[in-house]
Design a protein around this motif. Sequence first.
Motif, PDB file in Angstrom:
ATOM      1  N   UNK A  48     -12.559 -33.380 117.566  1.00 42.79           N
ATOM      2  CA  UNK A  48     -13.171 -32.328 116.775  1.00 42.79           C
ATOM      3  C   UNK A  48     -12.228 -31.173 116.550  1.00 42.79           C
ATOM      4  N   UNK A  49     -12.658 -30.245 115.711  1.00 42.96           N
ATOM      5  CA  UNK A  49     -11.880 -29.058 115.406  1.00 42.96           C
ATOM      6  C   UNK A  49     -11.940 -28.092 116.587  1.00 42.96           C
ATOM      7  N   UNK A  50     -11.087 -27.070 116.617  1.00 40.41           N
ATOM      8  CA  UNK A  50     -11.098 -26.114 117.732  1.00 40.41           C
ATOM      9  C   UNK A  50     -12.477 -25.477 117.915  1.00 40.41           C
ATOM     10  N   UNK A  51     -12.882 -25.342 119.196  1.00 43.49           N
ATOM     11  CA  UNK A  51     -14.143 -24.687 119.504  1.00 43.49           C
ATOM     12  C   UNK A  51     -15.378 -25.517 119.255  1.00 43.49           C
ATOM     13  N   UNK A  52     -15.222 -26.838 119.141  1.00 47.98           N
ATOM     14  CA  UNK A  52     -16.374 -27.686 118.798  1.00 47.98           C
ATOM     15  C   UNK A  52     -17.108 -28.237 120.016  1.00 47.98           C
ATOM     16  N   UNK A  53     -16.699 -27.878 121.231  1.00 52.57           N
ATOM     17  CA  UNK A  53     -17.452 -28.282 122.417  1.00 52.57           C
ATOM     18  C   UNK A  53     -17.015 -29.575 123.059  1.00 52.57           C
ATOM     19  N   UNK A  54     -15.786 -30.008 122.803  1.00 55.19           N
ATOM     20  CA  UNK A  54     -15.306 -31.287 123.344  1.00 55.19           C
ATOM     21  C   UNK A  54     -15.172 -31.252 124.865  1.00 55.19           C
ATOM     22  N   UNK A  55     -14.535 -30.184 125.382  1.00 48.80           N
ATOM     23  CA  UNK A  55     -14.300 -30.087 126.825  1.00 48.80           C
ATOM     24  C   UNK A  55     -15.612 -30.103 127.592  1.00 48.80           C
ATOM     25  N   UNK A  56     -16.610 -29.379 127.084  1.00 47.96           N
ATOM     26  CA  UNK A  56     -17.903 -29.326 127.762  1.00 47.96           C
ATOM     27  C   UNK A  56     -18.558 -30.691 127.865  1.00 47.96           C
ATOM     28  N   UNK A  57     -18.479 -31.498 126.802  1.00 46.39           N
ATOM     29  CA  UNK A  57     -19.100 -32.821 126.847  1.00 46.39           C
ATOM     30  C   UNK A  57     -18.390 -33.734 127.840  1.00 46.39           C
ATOM     31  N   UNK A  58     -17.059 -33.621 127.944  1.00 47.73           N
ATOM     32  CA  UNK A  58     -16.342 -34.434 128.937  1.00 47.73           C
ATOM     33  C   UNK A  58     -16.725 -33.990 130.347  1.00 47.73           C
ATOM     34  N   UNK A  59     -16.826 -32.677 130.562  1.00 50.60           N
ATOM     35  CA  UNK A  59     -17.288 -32.182 131.865  1.00 50.60           C
ATOM     36  C   UNK A  59     -18.666 -32.747 132.200  1.00 50.60           C
ATOM     37  N   UNK A  60     -19.531 -32.839 131.188  1.00 47.30           N
ATOM     38  CA  UNK A  60     -20.858 -33.407 131.390  1.00 47.30           C
ATOM     39  C   UNK A  60     -20.766 -34.878 131.799  1.00 47.30           C
ATOM     40  N   UNK A  61     -19.899 -35.628 131.140  1.00 46.57           N
ATOM     41  CA  UNK A  61     -19.754 -37.049 131.445  1.00 46.57           C
ATOM     42  C   UNK A  61     -19.196 -37.260 132.848  1.00 46.57           C
ATOM     43  N   UNK A  62     -18.243 -36.413 133.259  1.00 43.12           N
ATOM     44  CA  UNK A  62     -17.595 -36.584 134.559  1.00 43.12           C
ATOM     45  C   UNK A  62     -18.482 -36.127 135.706  1.00 43.12           C
ATOM     46  N   UNK A  63     -19.323 -35.126 135.471  1.00 42.36           N
ATOM     47  CA  UNK A  63     -20.273 -34.654 136.480  1.00 42.36           C
ATOM     48  C   UNK A  63     -19.582 -34.165 137.751  1.00 42.36           C
ATOM     49  N   UNK A  64     -19.352 -32.877 137.822  1.00 38.95           N
ATOM     50  CA  UNK A  64     -18.762 -32.300 139.020  1.00 38.95           C
ATOM     51  C   UNK A  64     -17.286 -32.018 138.899  1.00 38.95           C
ATOM     52  N   UNK A  65     -16.659 -32.495 137.841  1.00 39.01           N
ATOM     53  CA  UNK A  65     -15.241 -32.232 137.593  1.00 39.01           C
ATOM     54  C   UNK A  65     -15.139 -31.285 136.409  1.00 39.01           C
ATOM     55  N   UNK A  66     -14.467 -30.170 136.597  1.00 33.98           N
ATOM     56  CA  UNK A  66     -14.306 -29.193 135.522  1.00 33.98           C
ATOM     57  C   UNK A  66     -12.872 -29.253 135.003  1.00 33.98           C
ATOM     58  N   UNK A  67     -12.716 -29.589 133.738  1.00 39.06           N
ATOM     59  CA  UNK A  67     -11.378 -29.697 133.154  1.00 39.06           C
ATOM     60  C   UNK A  67     -10.800 -28.305 132.898  1.00 39.06           C
ATOM     61  N   UNK A  68      -9.516 -28.140 133.172  1.00 36.03           N
ATOM     62  CA  UNK A  68      -8.878 -26.870 132.809  1.00 36.03           C
ATOM     63  C   UNK A  68      -8.777 -26.742 131.293  1.00 36.03           C
TER      64      UNK A  68
END
Length: 413
Positions: A48-68
């Motif tokens: 997605x384009x910048x600011x589209x929420x990609x990092x948050x969805x991956x954090x959701x999938x990983x559950x407990x791991x927060x990506x930098x």
Amino acid sequence: MTTAQTIDSLSRQLEDVLDHQEVSNRYKTLGAQLLSQLRKPIQISFVGLPGSGKTGLINMMLNGVTLPSFDEPDVVEIVYGPEAATCFVRGEETVQRAEGIVSSAPDIEKPYRVRLELPEEGLLVQSFAEIRLPNDPARQQALLDYATRSSTILIWCSERFETPEQAIWSHLPEHIKDHGFLALTMADRQMMKGNLTDRIADLEEFVSEEFFGLYPVATLQAISARNDTSGKGGDMWKLSGGEALYEAITRQVSLGRGEDVDRVKVLLEQLDIEPEQSAVPLPGSTLQPLGTMPAKATSAPVVDTSLSRRDALQKSLIRLTKGAEDMLQDVGRIDGDDCSEMLETCLETVRDMSEMLSEAAGTDPELTELLEEAQEGENMLLLFQLEQDEDAAADAVTLMLQLKKEITAHAQA
């Protein structure tokens, strides 16, 4: 046995067969492709384009791991590793590796990507990638090409998915759209504005033609609910839309792994080798979404829908004849995605024919024999799909024509 252990067990058996059995060159090639495919996790890319929420969805999938939140790299990959590590990669070369998950990037030449290695067993089966599309058209196209080459499942992340993004998605290859999801992130924001329902309705026609499915997600609420260890987050996990997207992705991964296992079983059976019992069936290959129950049976008049022998043969002939000769004429002029599409069409055709014969076979020995031939053909087509070249497409169409010949003989008897 976990999915990762199932894959490992079957991989070891296939590797042993290829190393120690007399196997034809074609089966050796197919086996090597299958081994590579089995041992490679299914990559799920969030684009997605910048600011589209990609990092948050991956954090959701990983559950407990927060990506930098790295600012510089266009691609951040999350893969399995025996120990947590952060690798900075340019081209195919790792230019710097650090223990653990670091939050700042070194001063290195761009473009580069970051690979995060985590000791999570689930990453043996599926890996994740965040692909950030810049405004520069040339770089954007290069990253889209990378996404379609490396990804099995692609999730386009956007708050509203406006016309410019639709134009970008429309030009992606069909094979990636078949496993493509649209995630409307920050759905809570649109809901508070009263826009979400109308936006989903506006996108309905485009999504039905271009995506496997659309999933609105209130990402922050979904992450909070999934991380809730008190057991009280179940309702919010569902209401946030996180559960629906998570289960849709998980189903696709399970189906993909199940097809890989089926292909290995077919190859071993072609070599008269019994697949190890511990390796099959693949757990989760018929995954049911959490919280759902099978539909209750309703009373209805009993209708005999079975096909007669004559109907089954006629319908099978029609299904096989339709387009087979044309495909055979075209097979010498196709390549790439065309081969993939032709192989998929052949497989769907033979599966449809098998279903029709199965309905009518009963105790009829001749139809049962035809059904067995059709199922054997279906198995071979699963293997042909691995090759994705003109020879495999030609073999697939030839197989269809051979089945047509067999059915014609039975119909005329």
